[in-house]
Structures are given as C-alpha cells and as structure tokens.
Design an enzyme around this catalytic site. Structure first.
Site, PDB file in Angstrom:
ATOM      1  N   TYR A  62      47.552  44.690  31.795  1.00 54.46           N
ATOM      2  CA  TYR A  62      46.125  44.799  31.465  1.00 54.46           C
ATOM      3  C   TYR A  62      45.841  46.072  30.672  1.00 54.46           C
ATOM      4  N   PHE A 114      31.141  40.291  34.375  1.00 55.22           N
ATOM      5  CA  PHE A 114      30.472  41.265  35.250  1.00 55.22           C
ATOM      6  C   PHE A 114      29.668  42.310  34.451  1.00 55.22           C
ATOM      7  N   THR A 118      38.532  51.079  28.849  1.00 53.99           N
ATOM      8  CA  THR A 118      38.702  51.542  30.226  1.00 53.99           C
ATOM      9  C   THR A 118      39.441  52.874  30.281  1.00 53.99           C
ATOM     10  N   ASP A 119      39.214  53.614  31.360  1.00 53.45           N
ATOM     11  CA  ASP A 119      39.975  54.855  31.561  1.00 53.45           C
ATOM     12  C   ASP A 119      41.449  54.581  31.862  1.00 53.45           C
ATOM     13  N   GLU A 120      41.770  53.319  32.189  1.00 47.08           N
ATOM     14  CA  GLU A 120      43.163  53.011  32.553  1.00 47.08           C
ATOM     15  C   GLU A 120      44.130  53.182  31.387  1.00 47.08           C
ATOM     16  N   THR A 130      47.317  46.270  27.142  1.00 43.46           N
ATOM     17  CA  THR A 130      46.649  45.474  26.107  1.00 43.46           C
ATOM     18  C   THR A 130      45.286  46.077  25.749  1.00 43.46           C
ATOM     19  N   LYS A 131      44.613  46.710  26.717  1.00 42.13           N
ATOM     20  CA  LYS A 131      43.370  47.418  26.370  1.00 42.13           C
ATOM     21  C   LYS A 131      43.695  48.615  25.467  1.00 42.13           C
ATOM     22  N   GLU A 179      40.417  39.807  29.293  1.00 36.62           N
ATOM     23  CA  GLU A 179      41.020  39.549  30.599  1.00 36.62           C
ATOM     24  C   GLU A 179      41.046  40.908  31.276  1.00 36.62           C
ATOM     25  N   LEU A 215      43.611  46.277  52.348  1.00 40.01           N
ATOM     26  CA  LEU A 215      43.820  47.534  51.639  1.00 40.01           C
ATOM     27  C   LEU A 215      45.256  47.597  51.127  1.00 40.01           C
ATOM     28  N   TYR A 227      32.719  43.290  24.949  1.00 36.06           N
ATOM     29  CA  TYR A 227      33.153  43.386  26.351  1.00 36.06           C
ATOM     30  C   TYR A 227      34.256  42.374  26.690  1.00 36.06           C
ATOM     31  N   ALA A 228      34.343  41.255  25.964  1.00 39.50           N
ATOM     32  CA  ALA A 228      35.215  40.154  26.400  1.00 39.50           C
ATOM     33  C   ALA A 228      36.651  40.629  26.562  1.00 39.50           C
ATOM     34  N   PRO A 233      33.692  43.594  45.753  1.00 37.92           N
ATOM     35  CA  PRO A 233      33.152  42.277  46.156  1.00 37.92           C
ATOM     36  C   PRO A 233      34.108  41.482  47.033  1.00 37.92           C
ATOM     37  N   GLY A 250      53.455  49.254  40.595  1.00 33.95           N
ATOM     38  CA  GLY A 250      53.029  50.214  39.563  1.00 33.95           C
ATOM     39  C   GLY A 250      51.625  50.755  39.772  1.00 33.95           C
TER      40      GLY A 250
HETATM   41  P1  NAD Z   1      35.109  40.184  33.598  1.00 33.19           P
HETATM   42  O1  NAD Z   1      36.479  39.656  33.814  1.00 33.19           O
HETATM   43  O2  NAD Z   1      34.140  40.137  34.724  1.00 33.19           O
HETATM   44  O3  NAD Z   1      34.417  39.445  32.361  1.00 33.19           O
HETATM   45  C1  NAD Z   1      35.111  39.145  31.186  1.00 33.19           C
HETATM   46  C2  NAD Z   1      34.297  38.119  30.404  1.00 33.19           C
HETATM   47  O4  NAD Z   1      34.987  37.867  29.157  1.00 33.19           O
HETATM   48  C3  NAD Z   1      34.147  36.771  31.117  1.00 33.19           C
HETATM   49  O5  NAD Z   1      32.809  36.308  31.024  1.00 33.19           O
HETATM   50  C4  NAD Z   1      35.105  35.847  30.362  1.00 33.19           C
HETATM   51  O6  NAD Z   1      34.681  34.488  30.359  1.00 33.19           O
HETATM   52  C5  NAD Z   1      35.042  36.458  28.962  1.00 33.19           C
HETATM   53  N1  NAD Z   1      36.243  36.158  28.167  1.00 33.19           N
HETATM   54  C6  NAD Z   1      37.538  36.295  28.557  1.00 33.19           C
HETATM   55  N2  NAD Z   1      38.353  35.897  27.555  1.00 33.19           N
HETATM   56  C7  NAD Z   1      37.555  35.517  26.521  1.00 33.19           C
HETATM   57  C8  NAD Z   1      37.817  35.028  25.215  1.00 33.19           C
HETATM   58  N3  NAD Z   1      39.063  34.829  24.776  1.00 33.19           N
HETATM   59  N4  NAD Z   1      36.758  34.745  24.413  1.00 33.19           N
HETATM   60  C9  NAD Z   1      35.485  34.928  24.859  1.00 33.19           C
HETATM   61  N5  NAD Z   1      35.186  35.383  26.080  1.00 33.19           N
HETATM   62  C10 NAD Z   1      36.212  35.677  26.909  1.00 33.19           C
HETATM   63  O7  NAD Z   1      35.323  41.677  33.078  1.00 33.19           O
HETATM   64  P2  NAD Z   1      34.447  42.998  33.320  1.00 33.19           P
HETATM   65  O8  NAD Z   1      34.914  43.660  34.551  1.00 33.19           O
HETATM   66  O9  NAD Z   1      33.026  42.669  33.139  1.00 33.19           O
HETATM   67  O10 NAD Z   1      34.944  43.879  32.076  1.00 33.19           O
HETATM   68  C11 NAD Z   1      34.295  43.774  30.817  1.00 33.19           C
HETATM   69  C12 NAD Z   1      34.895  44.787  29.861  1.00 33.19           C
HETATM   70  O11 NAD Z   1      34.745  46.102  30.403  1.00 33.19           O
HETATM   71  C13 NAD Z   1      36.389  44.606  29.624  1.00 33.19           C
HETATM   72  O12 NAD Z   1      36.663  44.874  28.267  1.00 33.19           O
HETATM   73  C14 NAD Z   1      37.034  45.654  30.514  1.00 33.19           C
HETATM   74  O13 NAD Z   1      38.262  46.073  29.998  1.00 33.19           O
HETATM   75  C15 NAD Z   1      36.003  46.755  30.448  1.00 33.19           C
HETATM   76  N6  NAD Z   1      35.964  47.674  31.597  1.00 33.19           N
HETATM   77  C16 NAD Z   1      35.827  47.173  32.856  1.00 33.19           C
HETATM   78  C17 NAD Z   1      35.712  48.064  33.925  1.00 33.19           C
HETATM   79  C18 NAD Z   1      35.523  47.567  35.341  1.00 33.19           C
HETATM   80  O14 NAD Z   1      35.450  48.376  36.265  1.00 33.19           O
HETATM   81  N7  NAD Z   1      35.387  46.276  35.590  1.00 33.19           N
HETATM   82  C19 NAD Z   1      35.786  49.446  33.709  1.00 33.19           C
HETATM   83  C20 NAD Z   1      35.932  49.912  32.386  1.00 33.19           C
HETATM   84  C21 NAD Z   1      36.015  49.004  31.344  1.00 33.19           C
HETATM   85  O1  TDX Z   2      42.088  43.596  47.782  1.00 33.64           O
HETATM   86  C1  TDX Z   2      42.247  44.671  47.182  1.00 33.64           C
HETATM   87  N1  TDX Z   2      42.669  45.767  47.898  1.00 33.64           N
HETATM   88  C2  TDX Z   2      42.856  46.983  47.307  1.00 33.64           C
HETATM   89  O2  TDX Z   2      43.241  47.951  48.004  1.00 33.64           O
HETATM   90  C3  TDX Z   2      42.016  44.814  45.764  1.00 33.64           C
HETATM   91  C4  TDX Z   2      41.563  43.631  44.937  1.00 33.64           C
HETATM   92  C5  TDX Z   2      42.202  46.046  45.189  1.00 33.64           C
HETATM   93  N2  TDX Z   2      42.618  47.106  45.934  1.00 33.64           N
HETATM   94  C6  TDX Z   2      42.753  48.435  45.285  1.00 33.64           C
HETATM   95  C7  TDX Z   2      43.492  48.477  43.974  1.00 33.64           C
HETATM   96  C8  TDX Z   2      42.793  49.600  43.235  1.00 33.64           C
HETATM   97  O3  TDX Z   2      43.355  50.862  43.608  1.00 33.64           O
HETATM   98  O4  TDX Z   2      41.417  48.849  44.969  1.00 33.64           O
HETATM   99  C9  TDX Z   2      41.365  49.543  43.724  1.00 33.64           C
HETATM  100  C10 TDX Z   2      40.425  48.830  42.778  1.00 33.64           C
HETATM  101  O5  TDX Z   2      41.024  47.599  42.436  1.00 33.64           O
HETATM  102  P1  TDX Z   2      40.401  46.604  41.334  1.00 33.64           P
HETATM  103  O6  TDX Z   2      39.027  46.215  41.747  1.00 33.64           O
HETATM  104  O7  TDX Z   2      41.397  45.542  41.073  1.00 33.64           O
HETATM  105  O8  TDX Z   2      40.210  47.579  40.085  1.00 33.64           O
HETATM  106  P2  TDX Z   2      41.235  48.456  39.187  1.00 33.64           P
HETATM  107  O9  TDX Z   2      42.603  47.915  39.237  1.00 33.64           O
HETATM  108  O10 TDX Z   2      41.021  49.897  39.559  1.00 33.64           O
HETATM  109  O11 TDX Z   2      40.622  48.160  37.723  1.00 33.64           O
HETATM  110  C11 TDX Z   2      39.199  48.101  37.537  1.00 33.64           C
HETATM  111  O12 TDX Z   2      38.707  49.276  36.942  1.00 33.64           O
HETATM  112  C12 TDX Z   2      39.100  49.541  35.622  1.00 33.64           C
HETATM  113  C13 TDX Z   2      38.825  46.909  36.661  1.00 33.64           C
HETATM  114  O13 TDX Z   2      39.310  45.720  37.252  1.00 33.64           O
HETATM  115  C14 TDX Z   2      39.364  47.071  35.268  1.00 33.64           C
HETATM  116  O14 TDX Z   2      38.918  46.010  34.444  1.00 33.64           O
HETATM  117  C15 TDX Z   2      38.839  48.379  34.703  1.00 33.64           C
HETATM  118  O15 TDX Z   2      39.413  48.624  33.451  1.00 33.64           O
END
Ligand code: NAD
Ligand code: TDX
Length: 332
Positions: free
Chosen positions: A148, A12, A121-123, A151-152, A81, A204, A78-79, A190, A273
């Site tokens: 998650y 993403f 991440t802020d988490e 490990t971050k 889980e 929710l 960025y890669a 999404p 949690g």
């Molecule tokens: P995502 O799950 O959409 O994408 C992760 C990508 O990494 C995928 O394309 C996957 O194929 C690839 N990947 C996974 N394991 C791999 C491996 N072993 N080798 C190579 N590629 C690998 O994740 P995202 O939401 O785009 O998050 C990207 C980064 O941003 C992560 O490090 C996440 O911790 C960080 N982040 C995400 C958010 C958020 O809101 N989504 C917020 C803050 C930080």
């Molecule tokens: O169906 C749902 N219903 C719901 O209420 C889902 C999937 C989630 N939720 C809640 C859980 C969270 O409070 O919505 C909030 C957002 O959930 P996620 O999209 O799973 O995100 P979150 O757990 O906050 O983590 C995201 O932001 C920080 C990203 O997935 C992480 O990669 C990033 O580090």
C-alpha cells in the site's frame, strides 16, 4: 474555480470532504468513484443534486477521466486502494489504482491544464522509533514499508515529476491516520467499535505498542481545502493534529466509552512488517497557510465516532461479515 472533481468521493475521507465542501463552500462537486468494496453510495445519499453529481467509473479509464477532468476547474484525488492488510494479501489492485489510476488523472490534468491536488499518506516516510524525538516533515526521505504505502509513494513521485517536467499545477498533502464517520469497518477504530457492538472482543495486533497520529476527518478536509485554495503550486504539505496514541490505549478507550472493562480485548498475530510509529510535524501548513485543527480532544472525537456507529448500523452492517471473513484467513 467553481467545479471540483473529487475522485474516491464514496470512500471514507473522500465522502467527508464532499460533505465538507457542500456545507462550507459554494463549489459544485462531481464525484468519480468505482464503488469498490470500500466505496459506498449511501455515504453521499443525503446530498441534494443541485450542486452534486455522481459518476461511477474507474480512475484508470483514460477516456472517461479525460472528459471529466476537462470539464473541471480542479481535481482532488482521493481514490485509492487504502488498506495495508489487503495489500499484503493481494497487492495487484494497489498497483492498478494507486499507480496507473493516478497516471491517467495527471495525464488528463496536464492535457487540460487543470489544477490538481493529490491526497497521500504519512506512510510514504516509513516509520519512526518509539523514542525518536523527530517527527516526519516535508523533507523526510521516502521509505515505504508495505505494498500500500509503496504504491502511494510511487503515485506521489509521479505527481512530483509531472510538476517538474510538464508544469502540472499540482500540490500534494500527506496526512496521518484519520478517524470519524463513514470509515470502513475493516479499519482499526470502526472494526473494534462494531466488534464490541456485536459482542466480539476487540483484536489488537501484537503487543499493541505501535503509535498512530490520529486526526479527525473534518480537520483533514479543512486542511485540503486550505491547500487547494491557497497552497503554493508544486509544494507538499504534511497534515497532522498532534494526536499520537498507541493502539493499546485506543482499544482501552473504546472499551471504556462503550461501558466494557478496559482489558476485554485479545492480542492476535501481528501485521507483517508492521510500522512502529507515525508522527507528523505540520508546522509548514500551520505557519505558511494559517491552518489549525479544530478537534484537539481525541477522546471526545472518539466518543462522537462511537455514537455515529451506534446510530448508523444500517450503513456499516452490510460490510461487516465480509471484512471479518478476510481477517479469519490470517488469524487476525
Ligand atoms: P477508502 O478505501 O475508504 O476509499 C477509497 C475510495 O476510492 C472508495 O470509495 C473506492 O470505491 C474508490 N476507488 C478505489 N479504486 C478506485 C478506482 N480504480 N477508480 C475510482 N474509484 C476507486 O479510503 P480512505 O481511507 O478514504 O482514503 C482516501 C485517500 O486518503 C487515499 O488516497 C489514502 O491513501 C489517503 N489517506 C488515508 C488515510 C486514512 O487514515 N484512511 C490517511 C492519509 C491518507
Ligand atoms: O484489527 C486491527 N487491530 C490492530 O491492532 C486492525 C485492523 C489494525 N490494528 C492496528 C494496525 C495499525 O497499527 O491498528 C493500527 C491502525 O490500523 P489501520 O486502521 O489498518 O491503519 P494503518 O495501517 O495505520 O493505515 C491507515 O492510516 C494511514 C489507513 O488505512 C491508510 O490508508 C493511511 O494511509
């Protein structure tokens, strides 16, 4: 600096960053991505191959990583889980990719003295009370809650140690919740948009009072590029756009935007949690590097995101059934 290696560039935020680099800069971009369930080659299919190349592989593959890092001027990592719910059901891939994968990358970066930017991440800071007047800053103690986020946190600490012990030329950014195009349908926004499109009521967790601090993926990208080009080595920068919303309000907005009654959703079992509130104070990034977000209107950004999922069903449809099947196992 002309060649940038982007790990996780088929995910993403990584794919949004690659589009941003191709659009806004002159850098050449190589993506290294394993194409896990979360990676999608189609997210990059519109990019011409003159400045862009794609390598399918694992960031924990030390031989492959050594070669790719050696040939790069900078790595943006960025890669990962990335999904909390998956980490509760099966933590192992999170340790393998987020910890051991980061280890392989920073070892290669130190061997070849390559500039490294670590995306996090802020988490890692745990959560805040709903009425806490403070937000997370760069000095907030680490206190992660889930497999998650732990490990971050571990990967951040590895990078910090490599900076101090080995002089790795690295920066770290910790960003809040992203939204925008190309986000996997397992994630909150999404998932609900595509549920409504399928005639399924949004889901929710618990009471839905949990707060997330939303930022558009393009604003995350501009912040990362700013830090890569002008950040001080060894420093951590928090990225956020003052976008706090509780989950209930977000679901209601999605339903309204999609022309449904605002209460047409179901409460389901809460996440174990479940972090209550995240909130970022990005003063350091704004004052030191002059970065500001462009997307200040969350509702407008959400409307554009709904439209993107409406326009791009062939992109998300193949993921949908498998994502919902996982949620069925936990009643969510
Ligand atoms: P995502 O799950 O959409 O994408 C992760 C990508 O990494 C995928 O394309 C996957 O194929 C690839 N990947 C996974 N394991 C791999 C491996 N072993 N080798 C190579 N590629 C690998 O994740 P995202 O939401 O785009 O998050 C990207 C980064 O941003 C992560 O490090 C996440 O911790 C960080 N982040 C995400 C958010 C958020 O809101 N989504 C917020 C803050 C930080
Ligand atoms: O169906 C749902 N219903 C719901 O209420 C889902 C999937 C989630 N939720 C809640 C859980 C969270 O409070 O919505 C909030 C957002 O959930 P996620 O999209 O799973 O995100 P979150 O757990 O906050 O983590 C995201 O932001 C920080 C990203 O997935 C992480 O990669 C990033 O580090």
């Amino acid at each position: 600096m002309s060649n940038i290696l982007v790990t996780g560039g088929a995910g993403f935020i990584g794919s949004n960053f690659v589009h941003y680099l191709i659009r806004e800069t002159h850098y050449n971009v190589t993506v290294l991505d394993k194409l896990t369930y979360a990676g999608n080659r189609a997210s990059l299919s519109d990019l011409a191959e003159d400045r862009f190349s794609f390598v399918e592989g694992d960031i924990a593959d030390a031989v492959l990583v050594n070669r790719l890092v050696r040939d790069a001027d900078a790595v943006v990592h960025y890669a990962a889980e990335s999904h909390n719910d998956n980490s509760l059901n099966d933590p192992r891939p999170f340790v393998d990719t987020n910890i051991l994968g980061t280890y392989a990358l920073i070892e290669a970066a130190r061997r070849h003295d390559v500039r490294f930017h670590h995306i996090s991440t802020d988490e890692v800071y745990g959560d805040l009370e709903l009425d806490d007047p403070d937000r997370f800053t760069e000095t907030t103690p680490y206190n992660p809650s889930s497999p998650y986020s732990s490990t971050k946190a571990g990967s951040d600490l590895l990078v910090r140690a490599w900076v101090r012990s080995f002089g790795l030329r690295a920066t770290i950014s910790n960003c809040s919740n992203n939204y925008g195009p190309y986000q996997h349908v397992e994630k909150f926004i999404p998932r609900q948009i595509t549920n409504v499109m399928d005639g399924v009521r949004p889901r929710l967790y618990g009471e839905g009072l949990n707060v997330r601090d939303w930022i558009h993926a393009d604003d995350h990208s501009s912040a990362v590029l700013t830090i890569l080009e002008r950040g001080r080595l060894g420093e951590t920068y928090l990225i956020g756009a003052d976008g706090e919303q509780n989950n209930k309000a977000v679901i209601e907005s999605i339903l309204e935007i999609m022309g449904e009654p605002a209460d047409a959703y179901d409460h389901v079992v809460d996440r174990p949690g479940h972090d209550l509130r995240y909130a970022i104070d990005s003063t350091k990034l704004r004052t030191e590097l002059g970065w500001f977000p462009q997307y200040s209107d969350f509702r407008a950004g959400l409307e554009a995101t709904v439209q993107w999922y409406r326009d791009n069903e062939p992109w998300w449809r193949p993921q949908k059934a498998a994502a919902e099947a996982k949620y069925q196992l936990t009643g969510q």
